[in-house]
Design a protein around this motif. Structure first.
Motif, PDB file in Angstrom:
ATOM      1  N   MET A 136       1.576  -3.365   1.404  1.00  0.00           N
ATOM      2  CA  MET A 136       0.640  -3.961   0.516  1.00  0.00           C
ATOM      3  C   MET A 136      -0.684  -3.224   0.695  1.00  0.00           C
ATOM      4  SD  MET A 136      -1.001  -7.780   0.533  1.00  0.00           S
ATOM      5  CE  MET A 136       0.545  -8.573   0.343  1.00  0.00           C
ATOM      6  N   ALA A 137      -1.289  -2.832  -0.415  1.00  0.00           N
ATOM      7  CA  ALA A 137      -2.584  -2.163  -0.383  1.00  0.00           C
ATOM      8  C   ALA A 137      -3.693  -3.210  -0.413  1.00  0.00           C
ATOM      9  CB  ALA A 137      -2.717  -1.218  -1.570  1.00  0.00           C
ATOM     10  N   LEU A 138      -4.566  -3.164   0.577  1.00  0.00           N
ATOM     11  CA  LEU A 138      -5.735  -4.036   0.616  1.00  0.00           C
ATOM     12  C   LEU A 138      -6.916  -3.175   0.177  1.00  0.00           C
ATOM     13  CD1 LEU A 138      -5.050  -5.904   3.972  1.00  0.00           C
ATOM     14  CD2 LEU A 138      -4.375  -6.549   1.653  1.00  0.00           C
ATOM     15  N   HIS A 139      -7.240  -3.272  -1.087  1.00  0.00           N
ATOM     16  CA  HIS A 139      -8.181  -2.382  -1.765  1.00  0.00           C
ATOM     17  C   HIS A 139      -9.534  -2.295  -1.075  1.00  0.00           C
ATOM     18  CE1 HIS A 139     -10.521  -1.280  -5.605  1.00  0.00           C
ATOM     19  NE2 HIS A 139      -9.858  -0.212  -5.247  1.00  0.00           N
ATOM     20  N   GLY A 140     -10.034  -3.379  -0.588  1.00  0.00           N
ATOM     21  CA  GLY A 140     -11.327  -3.383   0.087  1.00  0.00           C
ATOM     22  C   GLY A 140     -12.370  -4.133  -0.705  1.00  0.00           C
ATOM     23  N   SER A 141     -13.221  -4.812   0.028  1.00  0.00           N
ATOM     24  CA  SER A 141     -14.289  -5.591  -0.600  1.00  0.00           C
ATOM     25  C   SER A 141     -15.442  -4.680  -0.973  1.00  0.00           C
ATOM     26  CB  SER A 141     -14.773  -6.666   0.371  1.00  0.00           C
ATOM     27  OG  SER A 141     -15.240  -6.067   1.560  1.00  0.00           O
ATOM     28  N   TRP A 142     -16.217  -5.102  -1.942  1.00  0.00           N
ATOM     29  CA  TRP A 142     -17.404  -4.340  -2.327  1.00  0.00           C
ATOM     30  C   TRP A 142     -18.658  -5.199  -2.257  1.00  0.00           C
ATOM     31  CZ3 TRP A 142     -20.148  -6.271  -6.389  1.00  0.00           C
ATOM     32  CH2 TRP A 142     -19.481  -7.168  -7.211  1.00  0.00           C
ATOM     33  N   ASN A 143     -18.455  -6.517  -2.129  1.00  0.00           N
ATOM     34  CA  ASN A 143     -19.605  -7.410  -2.193  1.00  0.00           C
ATOM     35  C   ASN A 143     -19.675  -8.379  -1.009  1.00  0.00           C
ATOM     36  OD1 ASN A 143     -17.396  -8.924  -2.831  1.00  0.00           O
ATOM     37  ND2 ASN A 143     -18.283  -9.909  -4.616  1.00  0.00           N
ATOM     38  N   ARG A 144     -19.178  -7.974   0.142  1.00  0.00           N
ATOM     39  CA  ARG A 144     -19.230  -8.831   1.320  1.00  0.00           C
ATOM     40  C   ARG A 144     -20.198  -8.262   2.348  1.00  0.00           C
ATOM     41  NH1 ARG A 144     -13.505 -11.280   3.023  1.00  0.00           N
ATOM     42  NH2 ARG A 144     -12.947 -12.137   1.008  1.00  0.00           N
ATOM     43  N   THR A 145     -20.781  -9.148   3.120  1.00  0.00           N
ATOM     44  CA  THR A 145     -21.643  -8.719   4.210  1.00  0.00           C
ATOM     45  C   THR A 145     -20.828  -7.923   5.225  1.00  0.00           C
ATOM     46  OG1 THR A 145     -23.002 -10.680   3.904  1.00  0.00           O
ATOM     47  CG2 THR A 145     -23.265  -9.492   5.977  1.00  0.00           C
ATOM     48  N   GLU A 146     -19.659  -8.443   5.588  1.00  0.00           N
ATOM     49  CA  GLU A 146     -18.724  -7.750   6.471  1.00  0.00           C
ATOM     50  C   GLU A 146     -17.585  -7.205   5.617  1.00  0.00           C
ATOM     51  OE1 GLU A 146     -18.602  -7.079   9.830  1.00  0.00           O
ATOM     52  OE2 GLU A 146     -20.688  -7.742   9.796  1.00  0.00           O
ATOM     53  N   PRO A 147     -17.473  -5.887   5.483  1.00  0.00           N
ATOM     54  CA  PRO A 147     -16.388  -5.310   4.668  1.00  0.00           C
ATOM     55  C   PRO A 147     -15.017  -5.738   5.178  1.00  0.00           C
ATOM     56  CG  PRO A 147     -17.988  -3.641   5.292  1.00  0.00           C
ATOM     57  CD  PRO A 147     -18.319  -4.869   6.072  1.00  0.00           C
ATOM     58  N   ASP A 148     -14.088  -5.896   4.266  1.00  0.00           N
ATOM     59  CA  ASP A 148     -12.738  -6.339   4.608  1.00  0.00           C
ATOM     60  C   ASP A 148     -11.741  -5.558   3.771  1.00  0.00           C
ATOM     61  OD1 ASP A 148     -10.787  -7.876   5.853  1.00  0.00           O
ATOM     62  OD2 ASP A 148     -10.877  -9.445   4.337  1.00  0.00           O
ATOM     63  N   GLY A 149     -10.557  -5.328   4.306  1.00  0.00           N
ATOM     64  CA  GLY A 149      -9.516  -4.609   3.582  1.00  0.00           C
ATOM     65  C   GLY A 149      -9.518  -3.139   3.947  1.00  0.00           C
TER      66      GLY A 149
END
Length: 75
Positions: free
Chosen positions: A1-14
């Motif tokens: 599963m690809a976890l694209h990544g956050s763009w609007n979080r204080t702590e990046p995720d994915g």
């Protein structure tokens, strides 16, 4: 599963690809399969989008940040 990544979080995720495994009871566990798209200094160098399996068993991972498609194959 690809976890694209956050763009609007204080702590990046994915920002990684994980493998999902089901046991006999239907419980799901995950493990990192391809990571490193988010460096420890929080610099993004890739964002995995989708995964496809080739006819030879290779796995192709698309990355819309780097504009690349990665091929993962077993030796």
């Amino acid at each position: 599963m690809a976890l694209h990544g956050s763009w609007n979080r204080t702590e990046p995720d994915g920002y990684k690809v994980v493998a999902l495994h089901w046991d006999r009871q239907g419980e799901i566990t995950s493990e990192d399969f391809a990571s490193g798209f988010l460096r420890p200094d929080n610099k993004v160098i890739g964002r995995p989008v989708d995964i496809e399996e080739g006819i030879d068993g290779s796995i192709f991972i698309s990355d819309d940040y780097a504009g690349a498609i990665y091929r993962v194959r077993h030796h």
